[in-house]
Write a protein that holds these residues in place. Structure first.
Motif, PDB file in Angstrom:
ATOM      1  N   SER A 367      32.431   0.357  22.784  1.00 58.28           N
ATOM      2  CA  SER A 367      33.294   0.581  23.938  1.00 58.28           C
ATOM      3  C   SER A 367      34.566  -0.250  23.799  1.00 58.28           C
ATOM      4  O   SER A 367      34.519  -1.485  23.857  1.00 58.28           O
ATOM      5  CB  SER A 367      32.579   0.204  25.238  1.00 58.28           C
ATOM      6  OG  SER A 367      33.479   0.208  26.329  1.00 58.28           O
ATOM      7  N   GLU A 369      36.813  -0.402  25.945  1.00 56.33           N
ATOM      8  CA  GLU A 369      37.071  -0.985  27.263  1.00 56.33           C
ATOM      9  C   GLU A 369      36.402  -2.348  27.402  1.00 56.33           C
ATOM     10  O   GLU A 369      36.940  -3.264  28.014  1.00 56.33           O
ATOM     11  CB  GLU A 369      36.563  -0.030  28.354  1.00 56.33           C
ATOM     12  CG  GLU A 369      36.929  -0.464  29.774  1.00 56.33           C
ATOM     13  CD  GLU A 369      36.463   0.535  30.809  1.00 56.33           C
ATOM     14  OE1 GLU A 369      35.319   1.020  30.669  1.00 56.33           O
ATOM     15  OE2 GLU A 369      37.223   0.841  31.735  1.00 56.33           O
ATOM     16  N   LEU A 370      35.201  -2.495  26.799  1.00 56.47           N
ATOM     17  CA  LEU A 370      34.470  -3.754  26.910  1.00 56.47           C
ATOM     18  C   LEU A 370      35.036  -4.837  25.982  1.00 56.47           C
ATOM     19  O   LEU A 370      35.076  -6.007  26.349  1.00 56.47           O
ATOM     20  CB  LEU A 370      32.986  -3.542  26.599  1.00 56.47           C
ATOM     21  CG  LEU A 370      32.161  -2.834  27.679  1.00 56.47           C
ATOM     22  CD1 LEU A 370      30.754  -2.569  27.171  1.00 56.47           C
ATOM     23  CD2 LEU A 370      32.111  -3.675  28.951  1.00 56.47           C
ATOM     24  N   VAL A 371      35.447  -4.464  24.779  1.00 58.42           N
ATOM     25  CA  VAL A 371      35.817  -5.484  23.794  1.00 58.42           C
ATOM     26  C   VAL A 371      37.293  -5.818  23.784  1.00 58.42           C
ATOM     27  O   VAL A 371      37.711  -6.763  23.114  1.00 58.42           O
ATOM     28  CB  VAL A 371      35.395  -5.046  22.369  1.00 58.42           C
ATOM     29  CG1 VAL A 371      33.904  -4.809  22.315  1.00 58.42           C
ATOM     30  CG2 VAL A 371      36.168  -3.823  21.915  1.00 58.42           C
ATOM     31  N   ASP A 376      40.688  -5.217  31.026  1.00 57.19           N
ATOM     32  CA  ASP A 376      39.606  -4.235  30.946  1.00 57.19           C
ATOM     33  C   ASP A 376      39.290  -3.612  32.296  1.00 57.19           C
ATOM     34  O   ASP A 376      38.287  -2.923  32.456  1.00 57.19           O
ATOM     35  CB  ASP A 376      38.350  -4.870  30.357  1.00 57.19           C
ATOM     36  CG  ASP A 376      37.805  -6.019  31.201  1.00 57.19           C
ATOM     37  OD1 ASP A 376      38.211  -6.150  32.373  1.00 57.19           O
ATOM     38  OD2 ASP A 376      36.973  -6.791  30.687  1.00 57.19           O
ATOM     39  N   ALA A 379      35.716  -4.077  33.763  1.00 59.31           N
ATOM     40  CA  ALA A 379      34.525  -3.611  33.049  1.00 59.31           C
ATOM     41  C   ALA A 379      33.612  -4.758  32.669  1.00 59.31           C
ATOM     42  O   ALA A 379      32.396  -4.587  32.546  1.00 59.31           O
ATOM     43  CB  ALA A 379      34.947  -2.821  31.799  1.00 59.31           C
ATOM     44  N   TYR A 380      34.183  -5.935  32.468  1.00 60.41           N
ATOM     45  CA  TYR A 380      33.383  -7.104  32.067  1.00 60.41           C
ATOM     46  C   TYR A 380      33.957  -8.326  32.774  1.00 60.41           C
ATOM     47  O   TYR A 380      35.142  -8.626  32.645  1.00 60.41           O
ATOM     48  CB  TYR A 380      33.466  -7.282  30.542  1.00 60.41           C
ATOM     49  CG  TYR A 380      32.660  -8.453  29.999  1.00 60.41           C
ATOM     50  CD1 TYR A 380      31.325  -8.295  29.647  1.00 60.41           C
ATOM     51  CD2 TYR A 380      33.246  -9.708  29.837  1.00 60.41           C
ATOM     52  CE1 TYR A 380      30.590  -9.365  29.138  1.00 60.41           C
ATOM     53  CE2 TYR A 380      32.518 -10.778  29.330  1.00 60.41           C
ATOM     54  CZ  TYR A 380      31.192 -10.601  28.984  1.00 60.41           C
ATOM     55  OH  TYR A 380      30.463 -11.659  28.486  1.00 60.41           O
ATOM     56  N   ASP A 381      33.116  -9.010  33.542  1.00 62.39           N
ATOM     57  CA  ASP A 381      33.546 -10.224  34.251  1.00 62.39           C
ATOM     58  C   ASP A 381      33.236 -11.432  33.376  1.00 62.39           C
ATOM     59  O   ASP A 381      32.075 -11.786  33.184  1.00 62.39           O
ATOM     60  CB  ASP A 381      32.816 -10.334  35.593  1.00 62.39           C
ATOM     61  CG  ASP A 381      33.378 -11.468  36.453  1.00 62.39           C
ATOM     62  OD1 ASP A 381      34.100 -12.337  35.898  1.00 62.39           O
ATOM     63  OD2 ASP A 381      33.085 -11.495  37.660  1.00 62.39           O
ATOM     64  N   GLN A 382      34.261 -12.037  32.820  1.00 64.77           N
ATOM     65  CA  GLN A 382      34.053 -13.154  31.895  1.00 64.77           C
ATOM     66  C   GLN A 382      33.359 -14.339  32.552  1.00 64.77           C
ATOM     67  O   GLN A 382      32.723 -15.153  31.866  1.00 64.77           O
ATOM     68  CB  GLN A 382      35.392 -13.581  31.286  1.00 64.77           C
ATOM     69  CG  GLN A 382      36.023 -12.480  30.445  1.00 64.77           C
ATOM     70  CD  GLN A 382      37.199 -12.969  29.634  1.00 64.77           C
ATOM     71  OE1 GLN A 382      37.200 -14.093  29.142  1.00 64.77           O
ATOM     72  NE2 GLN A 382      38.216 -12.114  29.486  1.00 64.77           N
ATOM     73  N   ASP A 384      30.734 -14.215  34.225  1.00 63.63           N
ATOM     74  CA  ASP A 384      29.291 -14.028  34.064  1.00 63.63           C
ATOM     75  C   ASP A 384      28.767 -14.762  32.838  1.00 63.63           C
ATOM     76  O   ASP A 384      27.585 -15.126  32.772  1.00 63.63           O
ATOM     77  CB  ASP A 384      28.957 -12.544  33.926  1.00 63.63           C
ATOM     78  CG  ASP A 384      29.163 -11.777  35.229  1.00 63.63           C
ATOM     79  OD1 ASP A 384      29.240 -12.429  36.291  1.00 63.63           O
ATOM     80  OD2 ASP A 384      29.235 -10.532  35.168  1.00 63.63           O
ATOM     81  N   ALA A 385      29.624 -14.984  31.848  1.00 61.61           N
ATOM     82  CA  ALA A 385      29.199 -15.648  30.618  1.00 61.61           C
ATOM     83  C   ALA A 385      28.751 -17.074  30.876  1.00 61.61           C
ATOM     84  O   ALA A 385      27.891 -17.606  30.156  1.00 61.61           O
ATOM     85  CB  ALA A 385      30.324 -15.631  29.580  1.00 61.61           C
TER      86      ALA A 385
END
Length: 414
Positions: A367, A369-371, A376, A379-382, A384-385
Motif C-alpha cells: 500500500s 498510502e501506508l508507506v 497519508d 491511513a496510519y497514526d504514527q 500508535d507506534a
C-alpha cells in the motif's frame, strides 16, 4: 536376491556405455528379460539412438517417453512454489528428476508384468537412495537391482572388457577415462568427479555446457517480464506458454546472459562431501522472479513461515523423500500459500545477474498510502507506534531491571 527370483526387469536406460553394460549384465547374471525405459526430461540429447541401441542388444519392449511437460508441471513448479534450495544455494536439479523417473519405472513394471526395476546409480551417491526410496514408496513389493553395488566390475578397463566380450559397441571417445560425469535435464546440468574432485582447483572452462561465461556475456541488458498464476510461471513478455516451453525459453535467456552457474561442495545424504558444478539458467531466473512475486502478495508471517519450513522441504527432496507424507503435507501448505501469488515481475538480466526491477499484482498487499513519507491522510497514526514499542519493550525492560539489581547486589557483596 536369488537370481531365479527375477523374471523381468525394467531398466532405466540412457543408451550410454554404462547402462548398455548393465543391460547385458542383467541378462547374463539373472537370465531375465529386460525392458528398457529412456526418459526425455529435456537433457538436450537425441534419444532415438537409445532406442536403436536397445534394439541392437535384442530388447523387445522399449520405452522412450517424452516427460518434459510432466517434469516441469508436476515436479519442478511445485518445488519452486516453495523456493526450495538445498544448503542455501543448490536448486535441486538432479534430485527432483529422480521421483519422476522412478514413478515411470514402476508404471512400466506394472504394464509389462515385470517383477524388478534396475538403475545405474553408484553405491557412493545420492541417486541410489532417491531411486529406491521412490520405487518402494510406489510399490513396496518391487525388487530393485543396483548393479554398481553388486557386480565385480571395478574399473573402466573392466567395463570395456565386459563390453567387448558381449559385443557391445564402444565408441572411441568412451575408451578413455571421462574427464568428469554429467547428468542433465531441463532444469539443470550437474558435473562431478575426476577433474572436479579437488575443491580448491577452479573448474576448467570446458565443464560449463549450459551457460556462456558471465564475463563474455553481452554488454547489453536483457529485459523480460514473467507472468504468474497461483505461484506458477505462465507467460513471458505477455505470451502464455506451456510449462516446458516457458522453461526452455527461460533457459535460453539464462544461457545467453551467463546466469545460473554454481560451484558447490555439498553434504550428500550418504555421509560424504562432494564437489559439483551446476548450471541452472532458467531456474535461477525463476527463483528470483517468484520471490519477487511473493514479496507483494504474501502476508508477512505466512512468508516467514514458508522460509522457515523451506530447508526441511528442500532436504526431503534432496534425500529422496518426494513421495513421503511429510513432503506432501508441506506441499499442501505451500500450495495454499500460492492462492494469490498472481501477477507480473519485471527483470533485467546482465552478465550472470538477475535484477528485479518491478512487480505488480491484482492481489498486492503493498500500500503506497501506508508507506508514503508524504501525507497519508490518516491511513496510519504514527503515535500508535509508541504503545506498540512500549508493549514489545516490556519484557526487555523487565530483564534489564533484574540484571541491574543483580549487578548492584554483586558490587555490594564484593
Amino acid at each position: 536376491m536369488a537370481q531365479g527370483d527375477i523374471k523381468k526387469v525394467v531398466l532405466a536406460y540412457s543408451g550410454g556405455l554404462d547402462t548398455s553394460i548393465i543391460l547385458k549384465w542383467l541378462q547374463a547374471e539373472y537370465g531375465c528379460e529386460v525392458v528398457t525405459f529412456t526418459a526425455d526430461l529435456g537433457q538436450g540429447e537425441e534419444l532415438e539412438p537409445a532406442r536403436r541401441k536397445a534394439e541392437l542388444l535384442g530388447i523387445r519392449e522399449i520405452y522412450v517417453d517424452d516427460l518434459r511437460e510432466e517434469f516441469i508441471r508436476d515436479f519442478v513448479f511445485p518445488m519452486f512454489r516453495a523456493n526450495a534450495v538445498y544448503e542455501g544455494v543448490y536448486l535441486l536439479g538432479t534430485s527432483i528428476a529422480r521421483p519422476l523417473i522412478s514413478k515411470r519405472l514402476i508404471e512400466i513394471a506394472e504394464e509389462t508384468g515385470a517383477d524388478a526395476v534396475a538403475h545405474g546409480a553408484t553405491g557412493k551417491g545420492n541417486d541410489q537412495v532417491r531411486f529406491e526410496l521412490a520405487c518402494y514408496a510406489l510399490n513396496p513389493d518391487i525388487k530393485v537391482i543396483a548393479p554398481w553395488r553388486d557386480w565385480t566390475l571395478k574399473s573402466r578397463t573392466d567395463l570395456i572388457e565386459f563390453a567387448e566380450q558381449h559385443q557391445i559397441p564402444v565408441p572411441k571417445d568412451k575408451r578413455g577415462e571421462a574427464p568428469f560425469s554429467v547428468d542433465a535435464n531441463m532444469l539443470h546440468s550437474s558435473s562431478e568427479g575426476k577433474v572436479l574432485e579437488d575443491p580448491n582447483e577452479e573448474a576448467p572452462d570446458y565443464v560449463f555446457q549450459r551457460t556462456v561465461d558471465p564475463l563474455s556475456a553481452p554488454d547489453e541488458v536483457t529485459e523480460i517480464e514473467i507472468g504468474f498464476e497461483k505461484g506458477d510461471a505462465c507467460s513471458i513478455n505477455g505470451v502464455h506458454m506451456s510449462p516446458a516451453t516457458l522453461f526452455a525459453k527461460l533457459n535460453d535467456y539464462g544461457r545467453d546472459n551467463g546466469i545460473g552457474r554454481l560451484d558447490l561442495v555439498e553434504n550428500r545424504f550418504v555421509g560424504m562431501k562432494s564437489r559439483g558444478i551446476y548450471e541452472t539458467p532458467g531456474g535461477t531466473i525463476l527463483l528470483s522472479a517468484h520471490r519477487a512475486m511473493e514479496s507483494i502478495t504474501l502476508d508477512r508471517d505466512a512468508a516467514h513461515l514458508k522460509d522457515e519450513l523451506m530447508p526441511r522441504y528442500a532436504k526431503l527432496i534432496y534425500n529422496g523423500f518426494w513421495f513421503s507424507p511429510d513432503r506432501e503435507m508441506l506441499q499442501a501448505m505451500i500450495d495454499k500459500s500460492q492462492e494469490f501469488v498472481t501477477g507480473t515481475v519485471k527483470l533485467k538480466l546482465y552478465k550472470g545477474n538477475v535484477i528485479v526491477t518491478g512487480r505488480a499484482s491484482p492481489y498486492s498487499l503493498y500500500s503506497e498510502e501506508l508507506v508514503t513519507f508524504e501525507d497519508d491522510h490518516g491511513a496510519y497514526d504514527q503515535k500508535d507506534a509508541a504503545g506498540f514499542i512500549r508493549l514489545n519493550a516490556l519484557r526487555l525492560r523487565t530483564l534489564a531491571k533484574r540484571n541491574q539489581m543483580n549487578k548492584a547486589k554483586e558490587l555490594a557483596d564484593a
